[in-house]
Design an enzyme around this catalytic site. Structure first.
Site, short mmCIF file in Angstrom:
data_model
loop_
_atom_site.label_atom_id
_atom_site.label_comp_id
_atom_site.label_asym_id
_atom_site.label_seq_id
_atom_site.Cartn_x
_atom_site.Cartn_y
_atom_site.Cartn_z
N ARG A 120 0.85 -1.19 0.00
CA ARG A 120 0.00 0.00 0.00
C ARG A 120 0.88 1.25 0.00
NH1 ARG A 120 -5.11 1.91 -0.94
NH2 ARG A 120 -5.98 3.10 0.77
N THR B 145 -10.32 0.27 -9.42
CA THR B 145 -9.29 -0.58 -8.84
C THR B 145 -9.33 -1.87 -9.66
OG1 THR B 145 -9.58 0.43 -6.70
CG2 THR B 145 -8.75 -1.81 -6.65
N THR C 86 -4.47 -0.77 -6.97
CA THR C 86 -5.23 0.41 -7.36
C THR C 86 -4.39 1.66 -7.52
OG1 THR C 86 -7.21 1.71 -6.77
CG2 THR C 86 -5.74 1.13 -4.97
N ASP D 61 -7.70 8.49 0.56
CA ASP D 61 -8.20 7.42 1.43
C ASP D 61 -7.93 7.71 2.91
OD1 ASP D 61 -9.53 5.80 -0.32
OD2 ASP D 61 -7.87 4.45 -0.68
N SER E 90 -7.59 1.16 3.69
CA SER E 90 -8.09 0.69 2.39
C SER E 90 -9.29 -0.22 2.58
CB SER E 90 -6.97 -0.09 1.69
OG SER E 90 -7.47 -0.71 0.52
N GLY F 270 -14.00 -1.44 -6.34
CA GLY F 270 -15.29 -0.86 -5.95
C GLY F 270 -15.23 0.00 -4.71
N GLY F 271 -14.04 0.42 -4.30
CA GLY F 271 -13.95 1.30 -3.13
C GLY F 271 -14.66 0.69 -1.94
O1 DON Z 1 -7.96 1.29 -1.15
C1 DON Z 1 -9.13 1.61 -1.28
O2 DON Z 1 -10.03 1.27 -0.56
C2 DON Z 1 -9.51 2.46 -2.48
N1 DON Z 1 -8.39 3.28 -2.86
C3 DON Z 1 -9.95 1.55 -3.57
C4 DON Z 1 -10.44 2.33 -4.73
C5 DON Z 1 -11.33 1.56 -5.58
O3 DON Z 1 -11.64 0.42 -5.37
C6 DON Z 1 -11.85 2.34 -6.72
N2 DON Z 1 -12.69 1.52 -7.53
N3 DON Z 1 -13.83 1.58 -7.53
#
Ligand code: DON
Length: 591
Positions: free
Chosen positions: A109, A396, A414, A438, A467, A488-489
């Site tokens: 990360r 991501t 990501t 984040d 994350s 998917g965040g």
């Molecule tokens: O690490 C995380 O939780 C975010 N940076 C992930 C971002 C992500 O999945 C974007 N896609 N939808």
């Protein structure tokens, strides 16, 4: 070169996987999508977001590489063919289960730069400056991918390092045909590329618009990859690549220095392991991922309810799943952050008695308004203020791999937003992340995913931002059963959770599970986000009567989706079922 061949290629790949599928008998009356198994194979499988990246993984496996070797090759190939999320300018997590049942996980990360400050995204009045943590040079965290891939190779590599870089170098040097989806995304970001990249960014088409089937050749990236191939970590963190990176930082007012690049180090972390019922074991990523803790919490809460009897996406099942999501995300906002900087009470959060109590608090007849649900009182938690989160798509990327020996890798990586900060490192040919968003820029203020955070996830130099990425592996009776994950965040966590239950509780094939429409609740906003066709009108009506509020996500057809799950199931007959998400151009390849 413009050609119409690309759509044809994609059709051939998809057609091959769909038409070779066997149809399964119907199991759930209320499962309202097509019923296929995914791609079946006897020996090995790669499932990733792009056909050419899956092909790169298979090429490595066929040369005698391990799942870890293949993962490294796929990561670099995605950098070339899936630039909106595949990367060397970002970070991620690799979760490993070796064939003998040992687990490990690698945290690569990004970190906050050494000169970052807690309030760096606030104005003089203490208000968050809109988009400062999202666009341009200040949004960039120190990238971890190259360090991560080098460490993974040192510990687990079977083939030599140079071989693993080769497929990506060839793709970058020769060029690849861009797909319809990539074209949409690149054209949409044309102005942002121009605005935030100080050097010519070749993702912005010189004549204006990309057209599907155009060839994207990335000579500068090929040269960067060759330096990494030759010099390993020094090919990225030192020498020419570092020089181009730092020149870009200086041109755009960024704060990352050579010292940041020198000190970045990926770390091996012990995965979190939790039991689900008697037969299953769920292996996930520890912090700075919030996903592992939240998934284990939600599964443990589910043990209190006969959801198998209640049925897939029935009102009762959906209600208790939403309620457990609400509670897990409340804990996330207050208790979770980088354990190297903040004492996350992991044991307390995963304590069975605590979670049984949390599940008992669910009223079976009524939704609990989120404003009445707080984080739990957890053993080992230090006192901080409580917090009170969504939009996003598929920026991501996740891939799942099983090799012929039975080693498995789940890897999610990501740049955060599509094409990250939109900052392009001139002469080096790659994009930089905007992972700084984040962090919690200010307690009580939502980030781009509508997530809230607090002290635990405040900015500190060298800290890793929390994350949601959740690469996950499931065992049944001590044997490998499932390898999965998704972009998917904030919705990553709930998508993985639903897919685990779809297979274990509702008897779906991996592909049925991946195809099944999803829903998502993250405590705040107090809304259940659903994909079109999720739940069905009667269930929704029922749940609305109980006090739940619903919203269909997104406005464009492809962006209505929640996550893009790429997964592998080891079936009882020993065959591997690779399930590539139908929501994207994802591809499962096995033999
Ligand atoms: O690490 C995380 O939780 C975010 N940076 C992930 C971002 C992500 O999945 C974007 N896609 N939808």
């Amino acid at each position: 070169m413009r050609t119409a061949l690309y759509p044809l290629c994609i059709f051939v790949v998809l057609a091959t996987s769909i038409f070779s599928c066997k149809q399964l008998p119907q199991k759930n009356n209320n499962l309202n999508n097509s019923r296929f198994t995914g791609v079946l194979a006897d020996s090995a499988m790669v499932v990733s977001a792009h056909p050419l990246a899956s092909k790169a993984g298979v090429e490595i496996l066929k040369k005698g590489g391990s799942a870890i070797d293949a993962a490294i090759a796929v990561q670099f190939a995605l950098t070339v063919v899936y630039p909106r999320a595949g990367n060397i300018g970002g970070g991620g997590f690799m979760l490993i289960r070796e064939s003998d049942g040992q687990f490990n996980s690698l945290d690569f990360r990004e970190k906050a730069p050494l000169t970052s400050e807690r309030d760096m995204y606030l104005d003089k009045k203490g208000e968050v400056v809109p988009r400062l943590s999202l666009d341009g040079h200040l949004a960039v965290g120190v990238p971890g991918v190259v360090s991560g891939m080098v460490e993974a190779h040192k510990k687990y590599g079977k083939l030599d390092w140079a071989t693993l870089l080769e497929p990506a170098i060839v793709l970058a040097a020769k060029g690849h045909m861009v797909s319809e989806k990539e074209v949409d995304y690149m054209n949409e970001h044309y102005e942002n590329f121009a605005k935030f990249s100080t050097e010519t960014n070749y993702f912005a088409h010189p004549k204006g618009n990309w057209i599907a089937g155009d060839t994207l050749k990335q000579t500068d990236l090929a040269n960067t990859l060759k330096r990494i191939q030759k010099e390993g970590r020094d090919g990225f963190y030192k020498g020419k690549t570092a020089q181009y990176f730092l020149e870009e930082m200086q041109r755009g007012g960024g704060i990352i220095t050579q010292k940041d690049l020198d000190t970045y180090q990926a770390v091996w972390r012990k995965p979190l392991v939790g039991k689900y019922k008697d037969d299953y074991q769920i292996i996930c990523m520890a912090p700075p991922s919030s996903g592992g803790i939240a998934i284990l919490q939600m599964c443990e809460m589910m043990e209190q309810f006969p959801i198998n009897e209640w049925g897939f996406q029935s009102p009762k099942t959906t209600h208790v799943m939403i309620e457990s999501e609400r509670r897990a995300y409340a804990d996330r906002a207050t208790h979770l952050g980088d354990t190297d900087f903040f004492p996350v009470p992991i044991e307390g959060l995963l304590d069975e008695a605590y979670l049984a109590q949390r599940a008992k608090g669910i009223n079976l007849d009524k939704a609990s308004p989120s404003k009445e649900v707080r984080e739990g009182k957890v053993k080992g938690a230090i006192k901080t203020k409580s917090s009170s989160m969504p939009k996003e798509s598929d920026q991501t990327t996740h891939f799942s791999i099983v090799d012929k020996w039975g080693n498995a890798v789940a890897q999610t990586t990501t740049l955060n937003s599509n094409y990250g900060s939109k900052v392009f490192v001139g002469k080096a040919g790659f994009l930089l992340n905007n992972e700084m968003d984040d962090f919690s820029a200010k307690p009580g203020v939502y980030n781009q995913f509508g997530l809230l955070g607090n002290e635990a996830n405040a900015i500190e130099p060298e800290k890793r931002m929390l994350s949601s990425m959740s690469p996950t592996i499931v065992e049944k009776n001590g044997e490998l059963m499932m390898v999965l994950g998704t972009p998917g965040g904030a919705t990553i966590i709930t998508s993985v959770f639903q897919n685990i239950l779809n297979v274990i509780e509702f008897g779906m094939s991996m592909q049925e599970s991946v195809n099944a429409p999803r829903f998502h609740h993250q405590w705040f906003p107090d809304t259940v986000y659903i994909e079109e066709k999720a739940l069905g009108p009667e269930t929704i009506e029922n749940l609305q009567e109980m006090g739940h509020r619903f919203q269909i996500r997104g406005s464009l057809i492809e962006r209505k989706s929640i996550g893009k799950v790429d997964a592998i199931l080891v079936r009882p007959d020993g065959k591997l079922e690779g399930a590539a998400d139908i929501r994207g151009e994802d591809t499962a390849l096995g033999w």
